[in-house]
Design a protein around this motif. Structure first.
Motif, mmCIF file in Angstrom:
data_model
loop_
_atom_site.group_PDB
_atom_site.id
_atom_site.type_symbol
_atom_site.label_atom_id
_atom_site.label_comp_id
_atom_site.label_asym_id
_atom_site.label_seq_id
_atom_site.Cartn_x
_atom_site.Cartn_y
_atom_site.Cartn_z
ATOM 1 N N TYR A 1 -16.604 -16.958 1.795
ATOM 2 C CA TYR A 1 -15.335 -17.128 0.853
ATOM 3 C C TYR A 1 -15.045 -18.527 0.918
ATOM 4 N N MET B 1 -14.603 -21.054 -2.840
ATOM 5 C CA MET B 1 -13.418 -21.647 -3.294
ATOM 6 C C MET B 1 -13.431 -23.003 -3.548
ATOM 7 N N GLN C 1 -3.493 -21.163 2.543
ATOM 8 C CA GLN C 1 -4.695 -21.752 1.809
ATOM 9 C C GLN C 1 -5.275 -23.048 2.317
HETATM 10 N N1 TRP Z 1 -8.272 -17.927 -1.821
HETATM 11 C C1 TRP Z 1 -7.141 -18.234 -2.747
HETATM 12 C C2 TRP Z 1 -5.765 -17.116 -2.422
HETATM 13 O O1 TRP Z 1 -6.195 -15.945 -1.882
HETATM 14 C C3 TRP Z 1 -7.527 -17.906 -4.518
HETATM 15 C C4 TRP Z 1 -8.383 -18.902 -4.912
HETATM 16 C C5 TRP Z 1 -9.776 -18.678 -4.830
HETATM 17 C C6 TRP Z 1 -8.095 -20.365 -5.116
HETATM 18 N N2 TRP Z 1 -10.373 -19.957 -5.470
HETATM 19 C C7 TRP Z 1 -9.342 -20.880 -5.488
HETATM 20 C C8 TRP Z 1 -6.794 -21.170 -4.960
HETATM 21 C C9 TRP Z 1 -9.120 -22.283 -5.833
HETATM 22 C C10 TRP Z 1 -7.074 -22.454 -5.351
HETATM 23 C C11 TRP Z 1 -8.097 -23.114 -5.656
HETATM 24 O O2 TRP Z 1 -4.811 -17.325 -2.807
#
Ligand code: TRP
Length: 335
Positions: free
Chosen positions: A130, A134, A152
């Motif tokens: 995951y 991202m 995050q």
């Molecule tokens: N993982 C983040 C969350 O759950 C969502 C997300 C996915 C994200 N890709 C991203 C946030 C890129 C910032 C940049 O909140």
């Protein structure tokens, strides 16, 4: 940079319904940032399937989220609002970056540990990788800044490490992104258990105010909010977490400081205070509801936005992807 503007990327998952916490903690800031930066705001549906989803529900939630971005004030002509799954470059770059990420790094991710504990029957490889997807999201657009919540930050740190590693082998390919913590967005807690963050995946619907809740529901939920057995309206997170959360919400909505809120309700009871908080939130969300209803009724307009913005996202993403593919040694495309 795109033109003379720095690039901003952020995204939200299309699971659950957005809450007041998402609005005051994130979306509201996104709107404020959209003048200064060239912004990409994605509905990250590829991330959503790391946990099992009902297909029809996922599709509906993703569209609602996209419309909520717009209803909350993001102009879709200025901000690139799009579905992650419509731009296949995300997956292609994620695969390449997988090969530049160590198992040990991913093993350390606290969100992976939490989620695998929560979904013990479905600890899939996607859940594990995951954070690499991202990283691909962010690096594809050469983002300078990424507004994220504290939860995050570890993923963003990993993104920076992967980008730095890639750059040190192949030269300057990726912009190294910075987290944007900004003027701390309000941190809104659950109305039923103020030791927990207000969450869109909370099982108790009374714990969260959803952005789509109507006025009566909002006021009812605030009336039921957990407080304490005193009666003074005073900001004290340790002793009075429930009341403090309500003060935080009222302050964030009205722009008043905690002291001003305390003063306003001096000598008043919890009942009056809760009603005032509920009404302020209902007033805040009123225009958003109106706009959301308009957008829901205008399929052609939304479809147009989806098409236009996915093409725009694809254009910038492809530029980066082609560069990366060349760097790692894939054969050139013959036109
Ligand atoms: N993982 C983040 C969350 O759950 C969502 C997300 C996915 C994200 N890709 C991203 C946030 C890129 C910032 C940049 O909140």
């Amino acid at each position: 940079m795109i033109g003379d503007k720095k690039v901003l990327f952020s995204g939200m998952q299309a699971t659950g319904s957005l809450t007041l916490g998402n609005y005051l903690g994130a979306l509201k800031n996104w709107v404020a940032l959209s003048e200064e930066y060239e912004c990409f705001y994605s509905v990250v549906d590829l991330h959503s399937i790391t946990v099992r989803q009902d297909p029809a529900e996922l599709r509906k939630k993703a569209r609602n989220l996209l419309m909520l971005y717009i209803a909350a004030g993001l102009d879709p002509k200025k901000n690139c609002i799009y579905y992650q799954s419509h731009v296949s470059c995300h997956c292609e770059l994620a695969w390449i970056l997988d090969c530049f990420t160590y198992m040990g790094e991913l093993n350390r991710m606290t969100q992976f540990k939490d989620k695998s504990a929560k979904h013990a029957d479905n600890i899939n490889a996607g859940l594990f990788t995951y954070p690499v997807l991202m990283a691909a999201d962010i690096l594809l657009y050469q983002a300078d800044v990424v507004p994220v919540g504290k939860d995050q930050l570890q993923h963003l740190e990993l993104t920076r490490d992967i980008a730095g590693r890639f750059n040190s082998i192949y030269g300057d390919v990726f912009t190294i992104p910075e987290p944007y913590l900004g003027k701390a967005g309000a941190k809104i807690m659950s109305l039923q258990d103020p030791s927990k963050k207000m969450s869109k995946s909370d099982e108790n619907p009374n714990a969260s105010i959803y952005l789509t809740d109507d006025r009566d529901t909002i006021i009812r939920k605030f009336k039921r909010a957990v407080t304490d057995s005193e009666s003074s309206i005073r900001y004290d997170v340790d002793q009075k977490p429930g009341v403090s959360n309500l003060i935080e919400i009222y302050g964030a909505v009205t722009g008043k400081s905690f002291e001003e809120v305390e003063k306003e309700f001096e000598g008043k009871g919890y009942g009056d205070f809760k009603l005032a908080v509920g009404e302020s939130v209902a007033d805040l969300l009123d225009p958003l509801h109106t706009r959301f209803a308009e957008l829901s009724g205008d399929k052609a307009y939304i479809d147009g936005i989806i098409k236009e913005n996915s093409e725009k996202a694809e254009y910038y993403a492809t530029k980066t992807l082609r560069k990366v593919q060349k760097k790692v040694g894939f054969p050139e495309r013959i036109r």
